[in-house]
Design an enzyme around this catalytic site. Structure first.
Site, PDB file in Angstrom:
ATOM      1  N   CYS A 260     -42.197 -29.299  -0.067  1.00 33.96           N
ATOM      2  CA  CYS A 260     -42.284 -30.589   0.612  1.00 33.96           C
ATOM      3  C   CYS A 260     -42.529 -30.419   2.107  1.00 33.96           C
ATOM      4  O   CYS A 260     -41.831 -29.640   2.767  1.00 33.96           O
ATOM      5  CB  CYS A 260     -41.000 -31.379   0.394  1.00 33.96           C
TER       6      CYS A 260
ATOM      7  N   CYS B 248     -35.861 -34.138   6.355  1.00 30.69           N
ATOM      8  CA  CYS B 248     -35.206 -35.010   5.392  1.00 30.69           C
ATOM      9  C   CYS B 248     -33.970 -34.309   4.827  1.00 30.69           C
ATOM     10  O   CYS B 248     -33.999 -33.119   4.537  1.00 30.69           O
ATOM     11  CB  CYS B 248     -36.185 -35.352   4.270  1.00 30.69           C
TER      12      CYS B 248
ATOM     13  N   CYS C   5     -32.982 -32.677   0.448  1.00 26.35           N
ATOM     14  CA  CYS C   5     -32.931 -31.317  -0.094  1.00 26.35           C
ATOM     15  C   CYS C   5     -32.527 -30.343   1.013  1.00 26.35           C
ATOM     16  O   CYS C   5     -32.897 -30.528   2.160  1.00 26.35           O
ATOM     17  CB  CYS C   5     -34.293 -30.875  -0.627  1.00 26.35           C
TER      18      CYS C   5
ATOM     19  N   PHE D 105     -13.862 -42.693 -17.829  1.00 28.39           N
ATOM     20  CA  PHE D 105     -14.981 -42.881 -16.898  1.00 28.39           C
ATOM     21  C   PHE D 105     -16.295 -42.864 -17.690  1.00 28.39           C
ATOM     22  O   PHE D 105     -17.229 -42.151 -17.348  1.00 28.39           O
ATOM     23  CB  PHE D 105     -14.983 -41.793 -15.815  1.00 28.39           C
TER      24      PHE D 105
ATOM     25  N   ASN E  49     -22.586 -42.928 -22.013  1.00 30.55           N
ATOM     26  CA  ASN E  49     -23.490 -41.778 -22.018  1.00 30.55           C
ATOM     27  C   ASN E  49     -23.014 -40.665 -22.948  1.00 30.55           C
ATOM     28  O   ASN E  49     -23.814 -40.044 -23.662  1.00 30.55           O
ATOM     29  CB  ASN E  49     -23.623 -41.242 -20.581  1.00 30.55           C
TER      30      ASN E  49
ATOM     31  N   GLU F 231     -13.692 -47.471 -18.743  1.00 34.46           N
ATOM     32  CA  GLU F 231     -14.506 -47.490 -17.527  1.00 34.46           C
ATOM     33  C   GLU F 231     -13.994 -48.604 -16.616  1.00 34.46           C
ATOM     34  O   GLU F 231     -13.554 -49.649 -17.094  1.00 34.46           O
ATOM     35  CB  GLU F 231     -15.977 -47.726 -17.897  1.00 34.46           C
TER      36      GLU F 231
ATOM     37  N   ASP G 259      -9.232 -49.821 -14.268  1.00 31.83           N
ATOM     38  CA  ASP G 259      -9.346 -49.013 -13.052  1.00 31.83           C
ATOM     39  C   ASP G 259      -8.478 -47.776 -13.229  1.00 31.83           C
ATOM     40  O   ASP G 259      -7.238 -47.858 -13.178  1.00 31.83           O
ATOM     41  CB  ASP G 259      -8.903 -49.823 -11.837  1.00 31.83           C
TER      42      ASP G 259
ATOM     43  N   ASP H  94     -15.405 -37.703 -17.225  1.00 30.57           N
ATOM     44  CA  ASP H  94     -16.574 -37.577 -16.351  1.00 30.57           C
ATOM     45  C   ASP H  94     -16.331 -38.435 -15.107  1.00 30.57           C
ATOM     46  O   ASP H  94     -16.986 -39.453 -14.899  1.00 30.57           O
ATOM     47  CB  ASP H  94     -17.834 -38.030 -17.097  1.00 30.57           C
TER      48      ASP H  94
ATOM     49  N   CYS I 251     -18.602 -33.754 -10.902  1.00 24.65           N
ATOM     50  CA  CYS I 251     -19.665 -33.791  -9.896  1.00 24.65           C
ATOM     51  C   CYS I 251     -19.162 -33.292  -8.548  1.00 24.65           C
ATOM     52  O   CYS I 251     -19.866 -33.422  -7.538  1.00 24.65           O
ATOM     53  CB  CYS I 251     -20.242 -35.201  -9.774  1.00 24.65           C
TER      54      CYS I 251
END
Length: 440
Positions: A76, A82, A85, A301, A306, A322, A349, A370, A396
């Site tokens: 890029c 930016c 990345c 969650f 998914n 969720e 919650d 998750d 994550c």
């Protein structure tokens, strides 16, 4: 305290001996740690210092004097400006190795736990993968008008993008037309951001408009949508204010062909960013959880379902919980549309008191989590884990995973049997991970 100024702008040469968890090279000058943007392990670089702190300094690479064999030319032209990345200059297989190290470092340093086995890192599409995201928009007359892009490495500024190699192609080709469109609008100063999302069909674009748009601007948006086969939405207020400028848009959705499941979603809903990695991640999670017809699985969650709906194909029963009521409603509808009767969903919650939740009293045999970046410690502390033989934790944020792993191992009697990184966000330093816990 960080300081800038003439002394913070000095230049010097530095040997890089490590890579930080944020993807920066790490060296030492006069015994003090220096974090260097754009530098790789084994390199000697000429750097310019950007900030000074009491315990460490920060700098950016000015020139690579001795290059690493793992250095590649970034695809890029905006790389280094930016902030989308930070690792395009590092060959892909070394990126995921670095993320695997970040995961194990966090588990050991924060959680004081070590997995009995390290899972092979999970990878998929390394480019053109990002199907959901948000472009900032800013009108800057000195830069020629409207800027559309991700934030610069200095987050005060918006990068003036012309292309992006990590977003899906249908979005990348819209960056310049979007810039031209907003630049022609009367409300060009009052468009704050554009969110994008794509399933298997057209791109949906959500314009955050800070003022009511005039008829001419609405027509410009409508014409843009037709010309570029894009669904156009406006967001004049909070997330529940979003509405389409046309009523005949087909539902947004994507298929999980391996499970015969189709998910439908709204334009601001959470979906996993990398479609090919998501499919591989679901398959790995199910393999690790080993659901059977006698299992009652709890999915915390759960979002749109998914993991819940694929799990329901092999488990006896699955309960998804969720906090977002809209996502719960769409998860229920996705289950109904796909003919899945053994999945039930609840809104709660999970960061708050769940003692009154009816689902909490049910007996479960396996658990999948998750959570968002903050992790799952609040709900884990309130859960009766008796009878839950196996836990699969999708993370994550490796630091919160490490904290929660310490709690499960040291206070709830589980073994950390496996863990491994997953490259949901190639070219970035973001680390997705999966871990398996078994009752002792």
């Amino acid at each position: 305290m960080a300081r800038s100024g003439p002394k913070a702008k000095r230049e010097f040469e530095l040997d890089i001996d490590n890579l930080s968890h944020e993807g920066r090279g790490v060296g030492r000058l006069d015994g003090k740690t220096v974090f260097v943007a754009g530098a790789l392990v084994g390199e000697r670089v000429k750097v310019q210092q950007t900030t000074r702190n009491r315990h460490f300094d920060e700098a950016r690479t000015q020139e690579v004097l001795k290059a690493s064999a793992d250095r590649v030319e970034p695809r890029c032209p905006h790389f280094g400006i930016c902030s989308g990345c930070v690792l395009q200059h590092l060959v892909s297989h070394r990126q995921i190795e670095a993320k695997q190290r970040t995961l194990t470092d966090n588990l050991q340093r924060i959680g004081h736990v070590t997995p009995e086995a390290l899972l092979p890192a999970l990878t998929a599409d390394a480019w053109a993968y990002r199907r959901k995201g948000r472009f900032s928009v800013r009108y800057v007359e000195k830069k020629g008008g409207v800027l559309v892009g991700f934030r610069e490495t200095d987050p005060r500024f918006v990068a003036q993008l012309h292309e992006c190699h990590t977003v899906v192609p249908a979005v990348s080709v819209l960056i310049v037309p979007l810039t031209e469109l907003i630049g022609a609008m009367q409300a060009k100063r009052e468009i704050a951001q554009v969110e994008f999302i794509q399933g298997d069909g057209p791109v949906a674009l959500v314009f955050r408009n800070l003022v009511t748009l005039c008829a001419e601007d609405l027509q410009r948006l409508a014409d843009f949508g037709v010309a570029h086969d894009a669904q156009i939405f406006l967001q004049p207020g909070g997330v529940y204010s979003v509405f389409p400028i046309r009523e005949d848009y087909p539902a947004l959705g994507f298929d999980l062909a391996e499970y015969g499941i189709r998910f439908e979603f709204k334009p601001l809903d959470f979906i996993q960013v990398n479609a090919s990695l998501n499919a591989a991640m679901i398959a790995r999670a199910i393999t690790l959880l080993e659901p059977t017809a006698t299992d009652v699985v709890l999915d915390l969650f759960c979002g749109l379902g998914n993991f819940t709906l694929p799990l329901a194909k092999s488990a006896g029963e699955v309960v998804g919980v969720e906090g977002d009521h809209g996502l719960v409603a769409r998860a229920q509808e996705n289950a109904r549309r796909n003919g899945i009767a053994n999945a039930e969903f609840f809104a709660a919650d999970l960061t708050q008191d769940i003692s009154a939740q009816l689902w909490k009293t049910q007996r479960f045999t396996k658990l999948l989590l998750d959570p968002p970046r903050a992790g799952a410690i609040e709900v884990l502390k309130q859960m009766n884990l008796e009878g839950i033989r196996r836990i699969v934790y999708v993370s994550c944020h490796p630091a919160s995973l490490a904290r929660d792993a310490a709690y499960l191992v040291q206070e709830r009697g589980y073994r950390l049997v496996q863990a491994g990184a997953m490259d949901m966000f190639p070219q970035t330093a973001h680390v997705e991970a999966i871990a398996v816990f078994e009752a002792v």
